[in-house]
Design an enzyme around this catalytic site. Sequence first.
Site, PDB file in Angstrom:
ATOM      1  N   ASP A 176      56.406-102.431  55.141  1.00  0.00           N
ATOM      2  CA  ASP A 176      56.977-101.914  56.385  1.00  0.00           C
ATOM      3  C   ASP A 176      57.138-103.049  57.393  1.00  0.00           C
ATOM      4  O   ASP A 176      57.459-104.182  57.013  1.00  0.00           O
ATOM      5  CB  ASP A 176      56.046-100.812  56.919  1.00  0.00           C
ATOM      6  CG  ASP A 176      56.785 -99.726  57.675  1.00  0.00           C
ATOM      7  OD1 ASP A 176      57.264-100.021  58.785  1.00  0.00           O
ATOM      8  OD2 ASP A 176      56.867 -98.597  57.174  1.00  0.00           O
ATOM      9  N   ASP A 185      41.220 -98.246  65.549  1.00  0.00           N
ATOM     10  CA  ASP A 185      41.127 -97.138  64.599  1.00  0.00           C
ATOM     11  C   ASP A 185      41.495 -97.562  63.180  1.00  0.00           C
ATOM     12  O   ASP A 185      41.519 -96.731  62.265  1.00  0.00           O
ATOM     13  CB  ASP A 185      42.040 -95.993  65.038  1.00  0.00           C
ATOM     14  CG  ASP A 185      41.342 -94.641  65.006  1.00  0.00           C
ATOM     15  OD1 ASP A 185      40.187 -94.583  64.550  1.00  0.00           O
ATOM     16  OD2 ASP A 185      41.955 -93.645  65.429  1.00  0.00           O
ATOM     17  N   ASN A 229      34.826 -91.464  64.046  1.00  0.00           N
ATOM     18  CA  ASN A 229      34.331 -92.635  64.773  1.00  0.00           C
ATOM     19  C   ASN A 229      34.468 -92.464  66.279  1.00  0.00           C
ATOM     20  O   ASN A 229      34.327 -93.420  67.035  1.00  0.00           O
ATOM     21  CB  ASN A 229      35.067 -93.901  64.325  1.00  0.00           C
ATOM     22  CG  ASN A 229      36.568 -93.845  64.625  1.00  0.00           C
ATOM     23  OD1 ASN A 229      37.120 -92.768  64.871  1.00  0.00           O
ATOM     24  ND2 ASN A 229      37.225 -94.984  64.592  1.00  0.00           N
ATOM     25  N   ASN A 307      66.692 -89.770  57.214  1.00  0.00           N
ATOM     26  CA  ASN A 307      66.834 -88.971  58.439  1.00  0.00           C
ATOM     27  C   ASN A 307      68.292 -88.740  58.827  1.00  0.00           C
ATOM     28  O   ASN A 307      68.596 -88.515  59.989  1.00  0.00           O
ATOM     29  CB  ASN A 307      66.139 -89.677  59.611  1.00  0.00           C
ATOM     30  CG  ASN A 307      64.676 -89.947  59.345  1.00  0.00           C
ATOM     31  OD1 ASN A 307      64.025 -89.204  58.620  1.00  0.00           O
ATOM     32  ND2 ASN A 307      64.161 -91.008  59.931  1.00  0.00           N
ATOM     33  N   ALA A 319      64.241 -93.978  47.873  1.00  0.00           N
ATOM     34  CA  ALA A 319      63.785 -92.629  47.503  1.00  0.00           C
ATOM     35  C   ALA A 319      64.587 -92.057  46.337  1.00  0.00           C
ATOM     36  O   ALA A 319      64.050 -91.302  45.513  1.00  0.00           O
ATOM     37  CB  ALA A 319      63.869 -91.700  48.707  1.00  0.00           C
ATOM     38  N   TYR A 321      65.901 -93.636  43.816  1.00  0.00           N
ATOM     39  CA  TYR A 321      65.750 -94.319  42.528  1.00  0.00           C
ATOM     40  C   TYR A 321      64.903 -93.467  41.576  1.00  0.00           C
ATOM     41  O   TYR A 321      64.074 -92.659  42.007  1.00  0.00           O
ATOM     42  CB  TYR A 321      65.065 -95.679  42.707  1.00  0.00           C
ATOM     43  CG  TYR A 321      65.868 -96.705  43.458  1.00  0.00           C
ATOM     44  CD1 TYR A 321      67.251 -96.802  43.305  1.00  0.00           C
ATOM     45  CD2 TYR A 321      65.247 -97.603  44.319  1.00  0.00           C
ATOM     46  CE1 TYR A 321      67.973 -97.761  43.991  1.00  0.00           C
ATOM     47  CE2 TYR A 321      65.969 -98.563  45.009  1.00  0.00           C
ATOM     48  CZ  TYR A 321      67.345 -98.629  44.846  1.00  0.00           C
ATOM     49  OH  TYR A 321      68.064 -99.576  45.524  1.00  0.00           O
ATOM     50  N   SER A 375      59.687 -90.855  57.593  1.00  0.00           N
ATOM     51  CA  SER A 375      58.732 -91.959  57.577  1.00  0.00           C
ATOM     52  C   SER A 375      57.310 -91.469  57.784  1.00  0.00           C
ATOM     53  O   SER A 375      56.354 -92.067  57.284  1.00  0.00           O
ATOM     54  CB  SER A 375      59.056 -92.962  58.690  1.00  0.00           C
ATOM     55  OG  SER A 375      60.082 -93.828  58.323  1.00  0.00           O
TER      56      SER A 375
END
Length: 615
Positions: A176, A185, A229, A307, A319, A321, A375
């Site tokens: 990405d 985080d 946490n 999108n 996607a 493939y 995504s």
Amino acid sequence: MQTRARVGVALTALAALLAGVGAPSTAHAQTAPAPAASAVSIQTALPAPVSAWSAPASDGSRPGWSTRNASVLRAPAAVVAPALASGASRLRVVTTRVVGGQPVVSTATVPAAQAVATVDRAQDAPGAVAVSVDTRAQATGYNDPIRPQQWSLSRLGGETFHGRVSTAGVTVAVVDTGVDGGHPDLRGVLVPGAQFLEPSAGGTGGTGATDPNGHGTHVAGIIAAVADNRVGVAGMAPGTRIMPVRVLDGHGEGWTSDIARGVIHAANHGATVINLSLGSDQPDVTLDKAVQYAVAKGVVVVAAGGNERLAGNRASYPAAYANVIGVAATTSSSRAAAYSNTGRYIDVAAPGDGIVSTYPTRLIRSGYARMSGTSMATPLVAATVAGLRAARPSLTVAQVQSLLASTATDLGVRGRDDTYGAGLVDANRALCTLRVCPAVLTWSGVSSWTPAAGTPATGVVTARTATGDVLAGAPVRVCYAPAHLGRTTCSDRRSDAAGRVATTFTARSITGVSVNYLGTSAATASTTHVTYQTRSAVTTRTGPRSLAVSVAPRQATVLLDRYDAYRGTWTQVRSATTSVAGAAAFTRLPAGTYRLRTPRSSTLAAIVTGAVSVR
């Protein structure tokens, strides 16, 4: 000759800004035009910053902790019933008393046969405000402050999924815009990654732990943000290792050749799953070859479905493939997001609308943003795959794809369709296909949860596995704890061919009913407990300015309320003590609308009748 197509992140960020946090960075500026040879466009908008919400301050009213709980008034047998149903030989009776202006908790461990008597004594202890039987507990709700805003995690049962499988040994490559390695985080989550960019965008090298765009950090947090946490959000599969592979620039664009290098790097350096929340409407043989190489090495590749549904709805690659899991996005109402592409390449769907996750603090001060797009749906599927691979590392890519499809919740038209694929991914059902999970017990056929005394009370519990298969002939223990008897009676039985166990008794008082599935090779033990709030039967008879009432079984006190039509409220105007037969009468009443109430007792529930007119 190698094709170099510009690819943009498959992202639509839509949202209303939440107050109280810093302004987003302008890093999400309008994208630069793609090369004319293979032009692609992306849909990018500013993410919405998110802040943790806090509970409203107390109004200073009398503290509820210091008032007596119903457990002090209930029949001791009813308090003990759920614990006895478990079959434990010893129980811990817990008493909470008010001492010196604060609650003091004490416990007494006794043989199960003595528990009722111990509860009885505890209820009479000076200052007792609560009495219970101790139970074991485990973390089921994360303490991350923004967790309540993560509807996607609730929809997919994130805490349950994480509680059933540890993904600590699984690495997911996020190919990405990079991942912010300093995000609080994501501390301890990243493993060394890589960077593949053209020289003007940063070149090749590095660990991928920097994100000038924010998209990759958001994706990584959806998968593996640290849970429990007390910071920000929780991931779908906390404990998963994230390999950041930066192949897109600060505008969220990159070359397919660089993405191919990133995919190959991930496959060669220990990634079990590769998340590709990016796409182009132009197929590229180089990227296709890289993806198939990863698949051949046993890596599961998950990619965003795109999108562009409202802008041509062309197939999105990678996607589309072969051997890639293409993911569509759904809204909180489990409907397809308006922007989510459709097509034969869509395999499953996952929540993708209004998803809250981590974001680089240098771009948004709070470090969290709400974004929408396929995504955001893709990493939820990648996290699910991480759990499946952790539970059974030998699963092949084809087996993972088949398992996701066969356990998905069907949406839209019956069966597979081009909008949702096989349906909404069901992480827990898929996982429980691989390993034994607790039985799911559901109630049906209940005649009434508030039966009148002397009438039959019925109910049926159906036992199923977590994947929905009925548990026929399974061992169960059914226990009844009627308050008026002060003891619990249990019997061991077997479910019928449909996995059902009938519960039937004559209601005489408030009764707790527990059904405990004792466990088999198909499902582990689980328990369901309900309480039938048995009430007295009330009959009324009106006369001139009078109202007679009969309560059976007898309740000592009857309260009379009158309706104030001007204020729209009920106000108590009289009370009466019933006779030995349960009768009482109210006379010299002004004309109006009335109702009768009886307070709750240790054996019978409170009653509120319907409106009665007196003339």
